[in-house]
Scaffold this motif. Structure first.
Motif, PDB file in Angstrom:
ATOM      1  N   LEU A 328       5.929  21.548 -34.162  1.00  0.00           N
ATOM      2  CA  LEU A 328       4.739  21.265 -34.961  1.00  0.00           C
ATOM      3  C   LEU A 328       3.902  20.143 -34.349  1.00  0.00           C
ATOM      4  CD1 LEU A 328       6.048  21.459 -38.653  1.00  0.00           C
ATOM      5  CD2 LEU A 328       4.486  23.038 -37.514  1.00  0.00           C
ATOM      6  N   ARG A 329       4.580  19.138 -33.782  1.00  0.00           N
ATOM      7  CA  ARG A 329       3.870  18.030 -33.144  1.00  0.00           C
ATOM      8  C   ARG A 329       2.979  18.563 -32.021  1.00  0.00           C
ATOM      9  NH1 ARG A 329       2.121  13.829 -34.767  1.00  0.00           N
ATOM     10  NH2 ARG A 329       0.572  15.441 -34.598  1.00  0.00           N
ATOM     11  N   ASP A 330       3.499  19.517 -31.267  1.00  0.00           N
ATOM     12  CA  ASP A 330       2.725  20.118 -30.184  1.00  0.00           C
ATOM     13  C   ASP A 330       1.582  20.974 -30.720  1.00  0.00           C
ATOM     14  OD1 ASP A 330       3.370  19.286 -27.690  1.00  0.00           O
ATOM     15  OD2 ASP A 330       4.839  20.846 -27.272  1.00  0.00           O
ATOM     16  N   MET A 337       2.278  12.319 -38.399  1.00  0.00           N
ATOM     17  CA  MET A 337       3.716  12.542 -38.433  1.00  0.00           C
ATOM     18  C   MET A 337       4.236  12.564 -39.867  1.00  0.00           C
ATOM     19  SD  MET A 337       5.395  13.212 -35.673  1.00  0.00           S
ATOM     20  CE  MET A 337       7.080  12.658 -35.925  1.00  0.00           C
ATOM     21  N   GLN A 338       3.647  11.769 -40.736  1.00  0.00           N
ATOM     22  CA  GLN A 338       4.086  11.777 -42.132  1.00  0.00           C
ATOM     23  C   GLN A 338       3.867  13.139 -42.770  1.00  0.00           C
ATOM     24  OE1 GLN A 338       1.857   8.236 -43.389  1.00  0.00           O
ATOM     25  NE2 GLN A 338       3.800   7.306 -43.964  1.00  0.00           N
ATOM     26  N   GLN A 339       2.735  13.776 -42.465  1.00  0.00           N
ATOM     27  CA  GLN A 339       2.479  15.120 -42.980  1.00  0.00           C
ATOM     28  C   GLN A 339       3.516  16.109 -42.454  1.00  0.00           C
ATOM     29  OE1 GLN A 339      -1.722  15.132 -41.535  1.00  0.00           O
ATOM     30  NE2 GLN A 339      -2.189  16.006 -43.535  1.00  0.00           N
ATOM     31  N   LEU A 340       3.783  16.038 -41.161  1.00  0.00           N
ATOM     32  CA  LEU A 340       4.725  16.975 -40.554  1.00  0.00           C
ATOM     33  C   LEU A 340       6.140  16.762 -41.076  1.00  0.00           C
ATOM     34  CD1 LEU A 340       3.458  16.954 -36.840  1.00  0.00           C
ATOM     35  CD2 LEU A 340       2.801  18.468 -38.725  1.00  0.00           C
ATOM     36  N   GLU A 341       6.534  15.504 -41.237  1.00  0.00           N
ATOM     37  CA  GLU A 341       7.876  15.215 -41.740  1.00  0.00           C
ATOM     38  C   GLU A 341       8.027  15.663 -43.189  1.00  0.00           C
ATOM     39  OE1 GLU A 341       8.674  11.367 -38.815  1.00  0.00           O
ATOM     40  OE2 GLU A 341       7.831  11.069 -40.809  1.00  0.00           O
ATOM     41  N   GLN A 342       6.955  15.521 -43.974  1.00  0.00           N
ATOM     42  CA  GLN A 342       6.988  16.001 -45.353  1.00  0.00           C
ATOM     43  C   GLN A 342       7.121  17.516 -45.374  1.00  0.00           C
ATOM     44  OE1 GLN A 342       7.200  14.536 -48.251  1.00  0.00           O
ATOM     45  NE2 GLN A 342       7.047  16.454 -49.373  1.00  0.00           N
ATOM     46  N   GLU A 343       6.427  18.191 -44.477  1.00  0.00           N
ATOM     47  CA  GLU A 343       6.501  19.651 -44.405  1.00  0.00           C
ATOM     48  C   GLU A 343       7.907  20.123 -44.060  1.00  0.00           C
ATOM     49  OE1 GLU A 343       4.479  23.290 -41.790  1.00  0.00           O
ATOM     50  OE2 GLU A 343       3.403  21.388 -42.050  1.00  0.00           O
ATOM     51  N   ILE A 344       8.553  19.422 -43.134  1.00  0.00           N
ATOM     52  CA  ILE A 344       9.891  19.834 -42.685  1.00  0.00           C
ATOM     53  C   ILE A 344      10.978  19.408 -43.665  1.00  0.00           C
ATOM     54  CG2 ILE A 344      11.644  19.511 -40.884  1.00  0.00           C
ATOM     55  CD1 ILE A 344       9.398  21.231 -39.926  1.00  0.00           C
ATOM     56  N   PHE A 345      10.885  18.189 -44.183  1.00  0.00           N
ATOM     57  CA  PHE A 345      11.989  17.616 -44.955  1.00  0.00           C
ATOM     58  C   PHE A 345      11.679  17.434 -46.441  1.00  0.00           C
ATOM     59  CE2 PHE A 345      12.638  15.976 -40.610  1.00  0.00           C
ATOM     60  CZ  PHE A 345      13.914  16.471 -40.379  1.00  0.00           C
ATOM     61  N   GLY A 346      10.637  18.065 -46.935  1.00  0.00           N
ATOM     62  CA  GLY A 346      10.255  17.860 -48.328  1.00  0.00           C
ATOM     63  C   GLY A 346      11.043  18.660 -49.341  1.00  0.00           C
TER      64      GLY A 346
END
Length: 454
Positions: A328-330, A337-346
């Protein structure tokens, strides 16, 4: 020790009645309050600020952080938070981390947040790690007599699924849910040495040389053109005495030892190779920015070097999700990163990890008993704004990361307001240009050093 002598004398002189809560020695104020069976909602603490006119203390609730802009509106003074070492010198009869919130006992002018004045009861540290004091509302107001009052502190922003939790409370929950790696024995021995003023280069070298691969990495690091040493460097002791210095070697060695705790891929935008590159650039920049602000460059270097360990911990605990996060970062460079981490680990099963890798790194560093500025820099570096304890070091790391985004280094590429970050540190546009020039000048050497440490 029992209560700090000056606190006892101060309360006696004002004839203020108080209760004592004695307990076993605690590592933090939060754990002391929990051990005493008390609520954190009535705990007050103090933050010491300074400017050219001198120091003062702001008394506020434990879950609040001083708003420097509000202090300026009340006093007309542009102030900064004192470093941990400066506070220790000023409050020399107190245990580390147990700062009494009654600055008047130390001849410091006092400010008080409005919320403190409304408390029916207040609990605070006596200056000792094994005694708390309790004041009823009237006694508290007598103790704060003469303090200027106003809305000076803001409540900490609630994290996802962690509303009202302290870093210690998040750590306790994470430890129950996941197996967090302990600090490696070698890193712990190095940390112990850094806490001893009498420690020598020979002692540090003897510890590091227990690990041949670390020794080889550090020697390659010391021989880098960045340091410009033209003589022979044949041992770690040579690297300490002739090139890098005790503090720099200890910090890098501790980082090398600690990284070995995590099973994370080397490749990819969030792999160990990019981690080292980002960390070394950030450490170099943070140290330079701190030096311009009159702060301890060695501590700032350590903050920059270790601020991103939360990413490694997430990768270690959740390899599949970490691989997805890397993808996702790519694919979404415009997302934070906070948005992406929430998407993965929410999700419900992993919601504690959605607090973000910054908070997770702060938890890990707290469990490893690293210095306060290192804990705060890790825990808060994802925040858009931060004012409070160890603010200078946190903002130095934030500004370093913001400058690195401009040249495509790091895990975060959403632009920051570098001018605003610089203003918080009292830096000018010319300081930023000079920092950018220094990074451009040493970029090849930092890349070579990162390759040596990967």
């Amino acid at each position: 020790m029992q209560s700090a002598t000056r606190i006892e004398l101060f309360l006696a002189r004002k004839a203020i009645a108080f209760q004592t809560l004695d307990l076993l020695p605690a590592t933090t104020l939060e754990t002391a309050v929990s051990a005493a069976g008390q609520s954190l909602s009535t705990v007050i603490t103090g933050t010491v600020l300074i400017d050219s006119k001198g120091a003062l203390m702001v008394t506020h609730r434990l879950h609040g952080e001083v708003n420097l802009a509000a202090v300026y509106r009340l006093t007309g003074r542009q102030m900064q938070v004192l470093t941990e070492r400066q506070v220790a010198r000023l409050f020399d009869d107190c245990d580390s981390g147990f700062l009494p919130p009654l600055g008047a006992a130390y001849d410091l002018p006092m400010l008080a947040d409005s919320q403190v004045d409304d408390l029916p009861q207040a609990i605070f540290t006596s200056g000792s790690n094994c005694r708390l004091l309790v004041l009823e509302g009237r006694g508290l107001r007598l103790a704060l007599a003469g303090a200027r009052k106003g809305p000076l502190a803001t409540e900490l922003a609630p994290d996802v699924s962690t509303s009202q939790l302290t870093l210690d409370e998040i750590a306790a929950r994470l430890q129950k849910l996941y197996r967090l790696p302990p600090m490696p024995a070698l890193a712990f021995r190095i940390l112990e040495l850094t806490a001893k003023p009498e420690a020598t280069a020979k002692q540090l070298a003897e510890v590091i040389e227990l690990d041949p691969s670390m020794t080889a990495q550090l020697l390659r690091y010391a021989r880098s053109a960045l340091f410009g040493y033209r003589g022979q460097i044949n041992s770690v002791q040579d690297a300490v005495a002739r090139v890098l210095g005790f503090e720099r070697v200890a910090h890098v060695a501790m980082g090398i030892a600690a990284v070995k705790s995590f099973d994370v891929p080397r490749e990819g935008p969030l792999g160990v190779d990019q981690f080292w590159r980002h960390s070394l650039y950030c450490a170099f920049l943070s140290a330079g920015l701190a030096r311009r602000c009159g702060a301890e460059s060695g501590m700032a270097y350590m903050c920059g070097l270790l601020h991103n360990f939360g990413l490694l911990l997430i990768g270690h605990l959740f390899p599949a999700e970490y691989a997805r996060l890397s993808e996702l970062r790519d694919a979404e460079p415009e997302a934070s990163m906070q948005q992406l981490e929430q998407e993965i680990f929410g999700g419900a099963d992993q919601s504690m990890m959605a607090v973000g890798h910054g908070t997770i790194g702060g938890v890990l560093h707290r469990l490893w008993n690293l210095p306060g500025p290192v804990i705060k820099a890790a825990a808060m570096h994802q925040c858009g704004e931060y004012s409070g304890e160890h603010q200078l070091y946190v903002n130095a790391v934030m500004l370093a990361n913001a400058l690195l985004k401009d040249i495509g280094i790091g895990d975060e590429f959403v632009p920051d307001d570098t001018d605003a970050l610089a203003a918080r540190l009292g830096l000018k546009q010319s300081d930023l240009e000079q920092a950018r020039g220094e990074i451009a000048y040493v970029a090849d050497d930092l890349d070579a050093m990162a390759a040596a440490l990967s």
